[in-house]
Scaffold this active site. Structure first.
Site, short mmCIF file in Angstrom:
data_model
loop_
_atom_site.label_atom_id
_atom_site.label_comp_id
_atom_site.label_asym_id
_atom_site.label_seq_id
_atom_site.Cartn_x
_atom_site.Cartn_y
_atom_site.Cartn_z
N ASP A 161 0.85 -1.20 0.00
CA ASP A 161 0.00 0.00 0.00
C ASP A 161 0.89 1.25 0.00
OD1 ASP A 161 -1.87 2.09 0.63
OD2 ASP A 161 -3.21 0.58 1.45
N SER A 168 -7.02 4.23 -1.25
CA SER A 168 -6.77 2.79 -1.20
C SER A 168 -8.03 1.98 -1.49
CB SER A 168 -6.21 2.38 0.16
OG SER A 168 -4.91 2.89 0.32
N THR A 216 -7.95 -2.05 1.95
CA THR A 216 -7.38 -3.02 1.01
C THR A 216 -7.90 -4.44 1.24
OG1 THR A 216 -5.42 -1.62 1.02
CG2 THR A 216 -5.22 -3.73 -0.12
N GLU A 244 -0.89 -8.07 2.10
CA GLU A 244 -0.67 -6.63 1.99
C GLU A 244 0.42 -6.12 2.93
OE1 GLU A 244 -3.58 -3.92 3.61
OE2 GLU A 244 -3.06 -2.34 2.19
N ASP A 287 2.13 2.58 3.47
CA ASP A 287 1.31 3.79 3.28
C ASP A 287 1.29 4.66 4.54
OD1 ASP A 287 -0.99 5.25 1.84
OD2 ASP A 287 -1.97 4.60 3.69
N HIS A 339 2.52 8.53 4.65
CA HIS A 339 1.66 9.66 5.04
C HIS A 339 2.38 10.52 6.08
CE1 HIS A 339 -2.22 9.20 3.05
NE2 HIS A 339 -2.15 7.89 3.24
MG MG Z 1 -4.19 -0.74 2.57
ZN ZN Z 2 -2.96 6.24 2.15
#
Ligand code: MG
Ligand code: ZN
Length: 358
Positions: A42, A83, A136, A249, A254, A258
């Protein structure tokens, strides 16, 4: 005379046989995959992968793939996807509106590749380091107009008829609910074994959920080797003569992006890299497994530069605290892997997988 005629007939027959054998060989159908493993980093764009290459002392898992390509990630509503829409496009082949899970923009639920392959008799599983209700994983196992409806998504998971393995976090959405339902109790009744840790699993053949924490798991490296261990355990439990589908995943790449947290981003990439190595070791040994590694979008607008512009050193430079619209990579291994080269839309991934699986 008679003998010569018989020999002539035999020679003609054997020539015909040889010809038909030859043409059969040419028309031999390409091998198809029994098992499919999709891995999603991700927020993992090209620079996140390159960060691992720069900091790793060993050959990375990404360099083990014979084929690679690029995926276009925009959603139905935005040039920059979230996502939920990015994962939906991968899972069921439909562009949708940001925030929507497993549905088209007009709120019609679409079957994911996990659900289609489960219907075809394959075992199925999902392994993540976030809540199992997060966007996800939800894209593969649920259908909801809004990714934030965690309790509704948990209810859908609890009622799901075909799903064998689910490892991640998010226990609170099953036990601390506004409707006071005890979903874990319900799952035990529905034939699931539910645990807090992988180590508690006793029966490899039972449907099994591990919810290892209340919400998301903690970040890498403090999390330990949950993702590679959970991936190995899922492979052990899912492998069977009819084949399986597994989605793994690297959920928190991610999160680190961020936060523009370079050190944690690299740790999350190291963790995901370990899980990919587990999968590729399995696929190499098995010979019948298609592995596709990609991302839903890039996060952080990460680039790698010399801040003085002198080419002498590298530093991470983040350009946003949100997602970006750059290409994400696609890596593939196994039967059908050659289909995943070049530029493809994220919605093409499921088509290529379905063409490759038996
Ligand atoms: Mg995700
Ligand atoms: Zn994100």
């Amino acid at each position: 005379m008679k003998t010569r005629r018989i020999i002539t007939i035999l020679l003609i027959a054997s020539a015909l046989f040889a010809t038909s054998c030859g043409s059969n060989n040419e028309k031999q159908t390409p091998q198809k995959a029994k098992n499919v493993i999709v891995m999603i980093g991700d927020g993992m764009g090209p620079a996140q992968v390159y960060s691992l290459l720069l900091t790793s002392h060993e050959k990375t898992a990404f360099e083990r793939f014979p084929y690679s390509g690029f995926s276009i990630t925009k959603s139905a509503s935005n040039e920059i996807t979230d996502s939920a829409a990015g994962g939906t496009a991968i899972a069921n082949g439909n562009k949708t509106t940001n925030k929507m899970v497993g549905m088209t923009p007009d709120s019609i639920a679409q079957p994911s590749m996990l659900e289609i392959l489960a219907e075809q008799g394959k075992k199925t599983g999902v392994v993540v380091t976030c809540s199992v209700t997060h966007a996800t994983p939800a894209d593969f196992i649920a259908h909801n107009i809004n990714r934030n409806n965690n309790e509704e998504i948990a209810l859908e998971i609890a009622n799901k008829e075909k799903l064998d393995v689910l490892f991640g976090g998010g226990k609170k959405y099953f036990t601390e609910r506004k409707d006071s339902l005890d979903l874990l109790g319900k799952m035990w009744e529905n034939g699931w074994n539910v645990y807090d840790s992988l180590e508690q699993i006793e029966d490899n053949n039972a449907r099994t959920m591990v919810v290892a924490c209340r919400k998301h798991m903690i970040k890498a490296p403090e999390r330990g080797n949950f993702l590679p261990k959970a991936t190995a355990k899922a492979l052990e439990m899912l492998d069977n003569e009819n084949g399986f589908f597994l989605m793994v995943e690297g959920s928190q790449i991610d999160f680190a992006c961020h936060d523009n947290d370079s050190a944690t981003m690299v740790e999350e990439m190291i963790d995901f890299n370990k899980a990919i190595n587990v999968v590729l070791d399995f696929a190499e040994k098995d010979g019948n497994t298609l592995v596709v590694v990609t991302a839903d979008h890039e996060t952080g607008g990460l680039t790698i530069v010399d801040p003085e512009g002198k080419y002498t050193r590298t530093d991470f430079k983040w350009t946003t605290g949100s997602h970006s619209a750059v290409f994400v990579p696609v890596f593939s291994y196994g039967p059908g892997a050659e289909k995943f080269s070049g530029i493809m839309d994220n919605t093409d991934i499921i088509k290529k997988i379905m063409e490759s699986v038996k």
